[in-house]
Motif scaffolding. Sequence first.
Motif, PDB file in Angstrom:
ATOM      1  N   UNK A   1      25.144 -28.749  -3.772  1.00  0.00           N
ATOM      2  CA  UNK A   1      25.336 -30.096  -3.192  1.00  0.00           C
ATOM      3  C   UNK A   1      24.050 -30.683  -2.633  1.00  0.00           C
ATOM      4  N   UNK A   2      23.223 -29.839  -1.994  1.00  0.00           N
ATOM      5  CA  UNK A   2      21.969 -30.352  -1.429  1.00  0.00           C
ATOM      6  C   UNK A   2      21.047 -30.870  -2.527  1.00  0.00           C
ATOM      7  N   UNK A   3      20.983 -30.166  -3.639  1.00  0.00           N
ATOM      8  CA  UNK A   3      20.141 -30.603  -4.754  1.00  0.00           C
ATOM      9  C   UNK A   3      20.647 -31.907  -5.350  1.00  0.00           C
ATOM     10  N   UNK A   4      21.971 -32.005  -5.537  1.00  0.00           N
ATOM     11  CA  UNK A   4      22.542 -33.228  -6.117  1.00  0.00           C
ATOM     12  C   UNK A   4      22.303 -34.415  -5.198  1.00  0.00           C
ATOM     13  N   UNK A   5      22.560 -34.249  -3.903  1.00  0.00           N
ATOM     14  CA  UNK A   5      22.388 -35.355  -2.954  1.00  0.00           C
ATOM     15  C   UNK A   5      20.918 -35.768  -2.870  1.00  0.00           C
ATOM     16  N   UNK A   6      20.017 -34.788  -2.752  1.00  0.00           N
ATOM     17  CA  UNK A   6      18.595 -35.116  -2.626  1.00  0.00           C
ATOM     18  C   UNK A   6      18.066 -35.786  -3.889  1.00  0.00           C
ATOM     19  N   UNK A   7      18.421 -35.262  -5.041  1.00  0.00           N
ATOM     20  CA  UNK A   7      17.915 -35.827  -6.296  1.00  0.00           C
ATOM     21  C   UNK A   7      18.508 -37.203  -6.566  1.00  0.00           C
TER      22      UNK A   7
ATOM     23  N   UNK B   1      16.631 -36.804 -14.330  1.00  0.00           N
ATOM     24  CA  UNK B   1      17.859 -37.017 -15.107  1.00  0.00           C
ATOM     25  C   UNK B   1      18.639 -38.198 -14.539  1.00  0.00           C
ATOM     26  N   UNK B   2      18.810 -38.219 -13.217  1.00  0.00           N
ATOM     27  CA  UNK B   2      19.524 -39.334 -12.588  1.00  0.00           C
ATOM     28  C   UNK B   2      18.774 -40.654 -12.790  1.00  0.00           C
ATOM     29  N   UNK B   3      17.467 -40.602 -12.672  1.00  0.00           N
ATOM     30  CA  UNK B   3      16.672 -41.814 -12.816  1.00  0.00           C
ATOM     31  C   UNK B   3      16.818 -42.394 -14.217  1.00  0.00           C
TER      32      UNK B   3
ATOM     33  N   UNK C   1      27.536 -43.003 -13.558  1.00  0.00           N
ATOM     34  CA  UNK C   1      26.745 -41.781 -13.708  1.00  0.00           C
ATOM     35  C   UNK C   1      27.579 -40.525 -13.517  1.00  0.00           C
ATOM     36  N   UNK C   2      28.911 -40.643 -13.458  1.00  0.00           N
ATOM     37  CA  UNK C   2      29.774 -39.479 -13.218  1.00  0.00           C
ATOM     38  C   UNK C   2      29.526 -38.343 -14.217  1.00  0.00           C
ATOM     39  N   UNK C   3      29.423 -38.614 -15.543  1.00  0.00           N
ATOM     40  CA  UNK C   3      29.137 -37.499 -16.469  1.00  0.00           C
ATOM     41  C   UNK C   3      27.803 -36.822 -16.181  1.00  0.00           C
ATOM     42  N   UNK C   4      26.817 -37.601 -15.724  1.00  0.00           N
ATOM     43  CA  UNK C   4      25.513 -37.016 -15.406  1.00  0.00           C
ATOM     44  C   UNK C   4      25.588 -36.153 -14.154  1.00  0.00           C
ATOM     45  N   UNK C   5      26.407 -36.560 -13.190  1.00  0.00           N
ATOM     46  CA  UNK C   5      26.605 -35.733 -11.994  1.00  0.00           C
ATOM     47  C   UNK C   5      27.190 -34.383 -12.385  1.00  0.00           C
ATOM     48  N   UNK C   6      28.144 -34.400 -13.316  1.00  0.00           N
ATOM     49  CA  UNK C   6      28.714 -33.141 -13.804  1.00  0.00           C
ATOM     50  C   UNK C   6      27.650 -32.292 -14.478  1.00  0.00           C
ATOM     51  N   UNK C   7      26.829 -32.920 -15.327  1.00  0.00           N
ATOM     52  CA  UNK C   7      25.760 -32.177 -16.007  1.00  0.00           C
ATOM     53  C   UNK C   7      24.810 -31.544 -15.008  1.00  0.00           C
ATOM     54  N   UNK C   8      24.367 -32.322 -14.015  1.00  0.00           N
ATOM     55  CA  UNK C   8      23.422 -31.808 -13.024  1.00  0.00           C
ATOM     56  C   UNK C   8      24.065 -30.692 -12.197  1.00  0.00           C
TER      57      UNK C   8
ATOM     58  N   UNK D   1      35.638 -24.277 -14.413  1.00  0.00           N
ATOM     59  CA  UNK D   1      36.305 -24.933 -13.281  1.00  0.00           C
ATOM     60  C   UNK D   1      35.727 -26.327 -13.068  1.00  0.00           C
ATOM     61  N   UNK D   2      34.414 -26.460 -13.160  1.00  0.00           N
ATOM     62  CA  UNK D   2      33.788 -27.767 -12.991  1.00  0.00           C
ATOM     63  C   UNK D   2      34.277 -28.752 -14.053  1.00  0.00           C
ATOM     64  N   UNK D   3      34.366 -28.298 -15.294  1.00  0.00           N
ATOM     65  CA  UNK D   3      34.849 -29.174 -16.364  1.00  0.00           C
ATOM     66  C   UNK D   3      36.310 -29.566 -16.139  1.00  0.00           C
ATOM     67  N   UNK D   4      37.106 -28.615 -15.675  1.00  0.00           N
ATOM     68  CA  UNK D   4      38.523 -28.890 -15.422  1.00  0.00           C
ATOM     69  C   UNK D   4      38.686 -29.902 -14.289  1.00  0.00           C
TER      70      UNK D   4
END
Length: 296
Positions: free
Chosen positions: A84-90, A178-180, A213-220, A284-287
């Motif tokens: 979560x910290x990586x996703x939020x920071x990035x 990736x997000x950018x 960007x929801x699919x990208x959040x899943x990828x990251x 689990x993440x995909x589900x």
Amino acid sequence: MSAARTERAAWGFVSPALAAVGLFLVIPVFGALLLSLTDFDIYALADIRNMRFVGLDNYVNLLGNPLFWTAMRNTAWFAVLGVPATIVASLLAAVLLNSKMVKWRPIWRVAFFAPYVTTLVATAVVWRYLLHTRYGVINWVLDGFGIPPVDWLGQPETAIPAILIFAVWKLFGYSMLIFLAVLQTVPEELYEAARIDGAGPVKQFRHVTLPAIAPTVLLVSIISVATFFQLFAEPYVMTQGGPAQSTVTVLYFMYEEGFKWWNLGSASAVAFILFLCIFAITLVQLWVSRRLGSET
């Protein structure tokens, strides 16, 4: 050109890549799986006849090893806090750098991405000195505020957070790019329509940016889980698994099993347990992603 000739040409183009994948990935993985079912050790290295087939004994012994469960618990903490910290920071960095209000955006992009492409061992050594109890810059700054020096890497309570902060700092630049990239594909018309409807920056982010960007959040998140479950160099360089085994990760435990104690069969079993954990969490993440997508 006929369909048969086109198919043959296609196979001709991809066959070198398939051969490389089979030679350097599939065959070694299959060999490691077989190795995990044996007691291959330093004596078997000297004479292969010393190797015995032990079936699932390596896996059973691992499940009964307290240090293995300590490594699993530490790795889980790294993943639960670090992902979560990586996703939020990035994501925050990507949103800021995608804004036209930020000056010198190319310089900031290079600065944020630079830690990711810098040698991991070198940056880990630098951070170890930054966190040094007596000579570290961080404790020097704290001393200016009257706070006594902290033994960041010498106490179980602070060792995991210290390594975690370093790992997030080292890795978030890749996710930021990736997000950018995906943020720049969101049509500006959507933001204009949201502003016309009276949506502020927060509502624009929630109702326009996040769905886009929801699919990208899943990828990251999948990439980050795999990365944090494979932490090795950070604790190896900064703490050597200490103090009191508080920073021993699964990959660090596998390294010691294979190259310190030469229990290569057991180390191979650790690798496959780690693979199964990452694979299960990915499912689990995909589900969860599909469930959330079906509800919206």
